[in-house]
Each structure stands twice: as C-alpha cells, then as structure tokens.
Design a protein around this motif. Structure first.
Motif, short mmCIF file in Angstrom:
data_model
loop_
_atom_site.label_atom_id
_atom_site.label_comp_id
_atom_site.label_asym_id
_atom_site.label_seq_id
_atom_site.Cartn_x
_atom_site.Cartn_y
_atom_site.Cartn_z
N MET A 1 0.85 -1.16 0.00
CA MET A 1 -0.12 -0.04 -0.09
C MET A 1 0.98 1.30 0.03
SD MET A 1 -3.51 0.71 0.27
CE MET A 1 -3.91 -0.63 1.04
N MET A 2 0.45 2.16 -0.74
CA MET A 2 1.35 3.69 -0.78
C MET A 2 0.44 4.49 -0.91
SD MET A 2 3.68 2.75 -4.19
CE MET A 2 4.87 3.90 -3.63
N VAL A 3 0.53 5.49 0.16
CA VAL A 3 -0.24 6.75 0.17
C VAL A 3 0.52 8.16 0.05
CG1 VAL A 3 -2.06 8.05 1.66
CG2 VAL A 3 -1.88 5.44 1.81
N PHE A 4 -0.15 8.77 -0.70
CA PHE A 4 0.48 10.18 -1.13
C PHE A 4 -0.51 11.35 -0.84
CE2 PHE A 4 2.26 7.12 -3.99
CZ PHE A 4 3.52 7.29 -4.35
N ASP A 5 0.17 12.32 -0.27
CA ASP A 5 -0.79 13.60 0.07
C ASP A 5 0.14 14.91 -0.21
OD1 ASP A 5 -3.13 14.10 1.79
OD2 ASP A 5 -1.88 15.62 2.51
N ILE A 6 -0.68 15.81 -1.07
CA ILE A 6 -0.20 17.04 -1.39
C ILE A 6 -0.09 18.08 -0.42
CG2 ILE A 6 -0.50 19.01 -2.92
CD1 ILE A 6 -2.18 17.24 -4.74
N ASN A 7 1.23 18.37 -0.12
CA ASN A 7 1.50 19.33 0.86
C ASN A 7 1.00 20.76 0.66
OD1 ASN A 7 2.80 17.37 2.65
ND2 ASN A 7 4.73 17.50 1.41
N GLY A 8 0.47 21.42 1.56
CA GLY A 8 0.05 22.71 1.48
C GLY A 8 -0.93 23.02 0.45
N LEU A 9 -2.08 21.84 0.18
CA LEU A 9 -3.16 22.15 -0.82
C LEU A 9 -4.08 23.11 -0.17
CD1 LEU A 9 -4.14 21.46 -3.38
CD2 LEU A 9 -5.42 19.26 -2.10
N LYS A 10 -4.35 23.01 1.14
CA LYS A 10 -5.29 24.12 1.64
C LYS A 10 -4.85 25.57 1.55
CE LYS A 10 -7.95 25.15 5.63
NZ LYS A 10 -7.86 26.65 5.63
N LEU A 11 -3.39 25.79 1.56
CA LEU A 11 -2.87 26.87 1.72
C LEU A 11 -3.01 27.41 0.13
CD1 LEU A 11 -1.19 29.13 2.81
CD2 LEU A 11 0.82 27.90 2.38
N ILE A 12 -2.70 26.50 -0.73
CA ILE A 12 -2.80 26.93 -2.13
C ILE A 12 -4.28 27.26 -2.45
CG2 ILE A 12 -2.40 25.98 -4.54
CD1 ILE A 12 -0.17 24.43 -3.48
N TYR B 1 -3.50 -0.55 4.76
CA TYR B 1 -3.76 0.84 4.39
C TYR B 1 -3.33 1.77 5.58
CZ TYR B 1 -6.63 5.11 3.62
OH TYR B 1 -7.01 6.25 3.54
N HIS B 2 -3.97 1.40 6.90
CA HIS B 2 -3.88 2.19 7.79
C HIS B 2 -2.28 2.61 8.35
CE1 HIS B 2 -8.20 3.02 8.73
NE2 HIS B 2 -8.14 1.68 8.89
N LYS B 3 -1.63 1.54 8.10
CA LYS B 3 -0.04 1.45 8.43
C LYS B 3 0.34 2.44 7.47
CE LYS B 3 0.25 -2.64 11.24
NZ LYS B 3 0.59 -4.15 11.29
N ALA B 4 0.02 2.41 6.17
CA ALA B 4 0.64 3.00 5.09
C ALA B 4 0.46 4.72 5.42
CB ALA B 4 0.31 2.71 3.74
N PHE B 5 -1.00 4.83 5.69
CA PHE B 5 -1.41 6.00 5.90
C PHE B 5 -0.76 6.70 7.14
CE2 PHE B 5 -4.32 9.13 8.11
CZ PHE B 5 -4.69 9.77 6.97
N ASP B 6 -0.72 5.96 8.18
CA ASP B 6 0.24 6.58 9.50
C ASP B 6 1.59 6.95 9.11
OD1 ASP B 6 -1.96 6.24 10.82
OD2 ASP B 6 -1.63 4.17 11.64
N ASN B 7 2.00 6.16 8.22
CA ASN B 7 3.70 6.40 7.81
C ASN B 7 3.73 7.62 6.84
OD1 ASN B 7 4.57 4.19 8.99
ND2 ASN B 7 4.32 2.94 7.20
#
Length: 583
Positions: free
Chosen positions: A279-290, A385-391
């Motif tokens: 499982m891989m989880v990616f999250d865009i940094n600063g999206l709310k700011l943008i 999934y939860h472990k990938a999300f936590d990482n």
C-alpha cells in the motif's frame, strides 16, 4: 472494422434467408417483417419515453411517439394485407393507404424532431397530437375518404407515387436540416443520416412495384426494418446504456482526476483478491494553503498534475485512487521493497521534472507505504492501508514546517512578480518600522517580529486579482471590498508556516485604525496590537511618498500634513508624533 464486416455479413445472410422465405410464401414473410418492425417501433417509443427526462436534446426522443402510432398502424396494415382476409370488404388499397399515411406521419415527425429537438417542447403534447393525427388518418382510410393508393390490375395510383416522392423530398429536407445543426454528437449525427438515407431508399422502392408481392415491395420492407433496428440500437445505446455507464462510472470514479474514488478503493480492498499486496499513500503538502491563496482552480490543477504523475509511475495491474482532498492511495499487487522503491524513484523524478518547469508553484508530497506479503483478508488489507497512512502522516508531521515555509517563500516571490512595487515597498517599510519600533521603546525581543511583519504584512495580496492590484485609477466599492480580503488571506497563509505563525494575528489586523474605522474587526485604540499600529503608519507613509498604479507620489510636505491630519483617527497619535520626528 471486423465488427462492421461481421454485421454487414449478418445482414446479407438474413436478407438472403428472408428473400427465400418471400419467394416461398410472401404473405408469411410480410407478416414476420411487419410485425417485427412494429415490435421494434414500440420498443423505440418505450426507450424514448423512459429516457425523455434523463437525456435532453436528442431527436429520437421527440420522434418516439410517431414510432408508437405508426407501429400500431403497421399492425393494421399487416392485418388488412392482401391474402390475410381478416377484414372483409376491403381490397389491397386499404393496407397501401395505411402504409402511406404512417409514412407521412413518420417523415413529418423526423422533420419536426430535427428542427425542434433543442427547444423546450412538451412531450405529452407531442404524444397526444401524434395519437390524434394517427387515429384521424386511420379513420379516413377505413371510411374511404383517404385518396386511393392501389388499384387491382393497374398497380399504384398517381397519388401514391407522387406522395412517395414528396416523402422522399421531406427526408431530404431532414438531411439538409441535419447538416446545419451543430448540436449533435458525431456518432449520433452519422447514425441519423444513415437512418434517413435508408428511409429514402425504402420509400423509393415503394414507388416502383406494381405487384404487392413483388421484389421492390420486399426490398422496401427489408430496408425499413434495418432502419428501425439502427434506431433502436442507437436509442438503447445513447438513451439507456450510455447514461447507465456514465452513472456507473461516476459512482466509482472521481470526477476531477478520473481515478477511482474512495468508495471503490475500499470496496476493491474487500472484494478483490490481492497477492502480496503493498500500500502506498501520497498527500499533497500545502494544498489548503494553495486553495486559500490562489483559489480552487489552481489547487485543482495541482491535483490533476499529481494524478498524472502518480498514474504514470504505477503499473496497470495496480489500483490507483483519489481517496480524499489531496490524498492518493495505491494498492500494488505482488509488491516488495525493491518494487516500491522503483516506483518512488520514478515518482520523484517526475515530480522534480515538473517543479523545474513550474518553479512558481512547485509540487510537494508526503508519502508512506507498507508491505505485508502474507495479507489477503479484508482485515489485513485495512491494516495495511492504515499503516501506510500513518507512515505518510508521520512524514507530513516531521516535514510540515519546512515544506509550508517553502510554499510561503514561493508565494512571496510570486507576489513580487504580480505587484512590481512589493519588493522595494517591503525593504523600505522594514527599515522604517525598525526605526519607529526602537523609538517607541518596543522590547528588543519583539523587534524581529516587527521587521518580519513589515516584510510579510501584504502577503495576502497574492490572492487578489492583478486587475485590481495594478489598476490605473481609483478602485470601485466592490474592488475595495475585494482588496480588503488580503488581510484575512494573509492570516491563512501565515498560520500555516512555523516562521510566520507568531505574526499571523498582526497580519490579520494591520489595517485596523485608531478610531475603529478600519478592517476586518473595527478595533479601536489600544485594542489594536502595537505592531499593527506601527505598520499602519509606515505602510501609509510609503504608499503616499511613492508612485502607485493609480497616481503619482505626493510631496513630502503633503505626506507629513496628511499623517498629521489623520493622527488620532487613522493612526495612533503618540506613534504618529514619534514618526514625524523621524522623517
């Protein structure tokens, strides 16, 4: 290509079989072909009736009622056909009259639907009108008031032949009307043309026969049957199957990115069989700011680019989903550490390539992954999934400060390109603010915040339209309200950065005025932070003493006179007096 070849071959085989049947027993052939056409016509009406509220601007929807009534008239035509002997007292003229009447109804319905399919037409009125007209023409045929169309021993009458050519002319008008409309999709447009051409060919065959059992009659019926089949398939595809597929697609895919959505992702985790999944989880940094700064359009562009980059790096047998705001989740089948490392390496290469080409608003991600080769059950997949999300979340916490600071610095550079006065304005206000702060006796530990505030107090202008910032002339009331939002926007930007968070409240209040007439809260006197009162004077002085997009710089005497006049109303009177001693 092969599919069309097979379809053509099938039509030829069916045509030869039905032709052989017509030679063996034409009456049986006529019963089968006519009842078949009538059944298809009723199905066409049913499809168009069901889909009339779901699909707008489709000509076959409006022409649907005509297919119902002409199919019913077609059944009467079959029952009264020569050799059936079901209704005594009528010759072959009656079925020919009924056929001509239903042909007129159909062609006018086509012409009407093509001319008015994009207008707001009452479907019920069309249905009732078609039923009344069809019933009236049928009564005329049975009561011998309809002109003769066929005479035994002589063949078709002049009225019948002329009528067929009139019908052909009306179909040609339909083609002309179709050629001038630009509101139909290309595949549907082509099918419409094909159907009308088949009707023209069919009606032309009906001008040539002298014997109701003749070959031209055979071809006229067979060609019309093909036209009806094409219409039904088109309706089935465009009005029922296609909308259903779209609904099904929308229920499993994210509308913005086109990737699978969160619901489908978790359903796939439960229902699909995975072998050694990762499982891989990616999250865009600063999206709310943008989003808060540039607006959701720019934020959506980054989400789309992120989706493109992530999809490019993931193999086809893996599952990629957009699971929430700025978050992408990936299930990699047959995963191991080396494979995920390769994916991350390719991902970083694509991201860095994009950032080199787009330095003004770079992409930044936090990501996490987890592998459990022995997991195949639903519970284990959720745990992965939860472990990938936590990482991913841990990496986000560790790096959030530096990444948000990078975004804030990028925003400041962008502001400098938007407003050519900003960079010099920042330098001047920082120097003057430091001098006034020292003269006012502000503690040394707060001096850095004053300088930082002077540098970043207008960072919220990044979200203000260039048309307003650089307008050559006074601002309108609406434009003033728009530009006043920059203090709130600046606060949102500052609160996201560890370096600017301590001065976020000052950025929010730096346009408050001593007498309470400022914004956004209307604070008065000492309710306004000292830092904001200092910046208010410095900012106003620098704005007046230098050129602005809407006016030239004022003389120093006029500026001093204006600050003196506004002392005690716009400005802190004590600070204003100290400032005038400095300048």
């Amino acid at each position: 290509m092969k599919k069309r070849l097979y379809q053509t071959l099938l039509l030829v085989i069916i045509g030869l079989a039905t032709f052989s049947l017509s030679k063996y027993n034409y009456l049986l052939y006529h019963i089968i072909i006519e009842l078949g056409i009538s059944v298809i016509g009723i199905l066409i009406f049913s499809s168009s009736f069901i889909a009339r509220t779901l699909v707008k601007k489709n000509p076959f929807t409006l022409v649907g009622p005509a297919f119902l009534t002409t199919s019913l008239m077609g059944i009467l035509h079959t029952l009264t056909f020569k050799g059936m002997n079901l209704i005594p007292g009528y010759s072959a003229n009656l079925p020919t009259q009924l056929w001509l009447a239903l042909s007129y109804i159909l062609v006018f319905a086509f012409l009407f639907s093509i001319l008015f399919f994009d207008k707001s037409i009452n479907y019920s009125a069309v249905l009732v009108s078609t039923l009344v007209i069809s019933l009236g023409l049928s009564v005329l045929c049975f009561t011998h008031f309809f002109p003769n169309c066929y005479i035994e021993g002589q063949g078709l009458t002049l009225f019948k032949k002329v009528s067929e050519y009139v019908i052909i002319f009306l179909y040609l008008l339909c083609l002309l009307a179709l050629s001038r409309t630009k509101k139909l999709e290309v595949p549907f447009y082509r099918r419409m043309i094909a159907v009308i051409c088949l009707f023209i060919l069919s009606d032309y065959c009906f001008t040539l026969y002298n014997d109701v059992y003749g070959i031209y009659n055979f071809f006229g019926h067979y060609i019309r049957a093909i036209a009806f089949i094409i219409i039904y398939i088109s309706l089935l595809n465009d009005l029922i199957l296609l909308p259903y597929k779209e609904i099904l697609y929308d229920s499993t895919h994210d509308k913005l990115t086109g990737l699978y959505n969160r619901n489908f992702f978790f359903q796939a985790m439960k229902e699909q069989k995975w072998t050694s999944p990762g499982m891989m989880v990616f999250d865009i940094n600063g999206l709310k700011l943008i989003n808060d700064t540039f607006g959701y359009i720019e934020g959506d562009k980054l989400i789309l680019k992120s989706a493109e980059i992530i999809s490019t790096c993931i193999s086809k047998e893996s599952l990629v989903a957009y699971t929430s705001g700025g978050e992408f989740s990936v299930i990699v089948n047959n995963a191991d550490a080396k494979r995920l490392d390769r994916v991350l390496k390719q991902f970083n290469e694509c991201k860095n390539s994009y950032n080199r080409e787009n330095p003004d608003l770079p992409l930044s991600f936090s990501h996490g992954f987890y592998i459990n080769p022995n997991s195949e059950t639903e519970t284990d997949m959720l745990n992965i999934y939860h472990k990938a999300f936590d990482n991913m979340h841990l990496q986000k916490l560790l790096n959030s400060n530096s990444k948000c600071s990078t975004i804030v610095k990028t925003l400041l550079k962008t502001l400098e390109t938007k407003d050519i006065t900003t960079k010099k304005h920042v330098e001047r206000t920082a120097n003057l603010a430091a001098v006034l702060a020292i003269k006012s006796g502000i503690p040394e530990n707060r001096l850095n915040q004053i300088v930082l505030l002077a540098e970043f107090h207008d960072i919220g202008k990044i979200g203000i339209s260039d048309k307003i910032l650089l307008k050559q002339g006074p601002l309108t009331h609406e434009e003033r309200l728009a530009i006043q939002q920059h203090s709130k926007l600046g606060y949102e930007i500052a609160i996201a950065s560890i370096e600017l968070a301590p001065i976020s409240d000052f950025i929010l209040k730096h346009h408050e005025q001593w007498d309470g007439s400022g914004y956004p809260f209307g604070l008065k006197g000492d309710q306004i932070p000292l830092e904001c009162r200092i910046i208010a004077i410095i900012d106003a002085y620098d704005a007046m003493i230098n050129d602005r997009p809407y006016r030239k710089a004022l003389s120093k005497d006029k500026v001093i006179a204006e600050i003196t006049r506004c002392s005690g109303s716009q400005f802190d009177p004590t600070l204003a007096k100290l400032f005038l001693e400095i300048v």
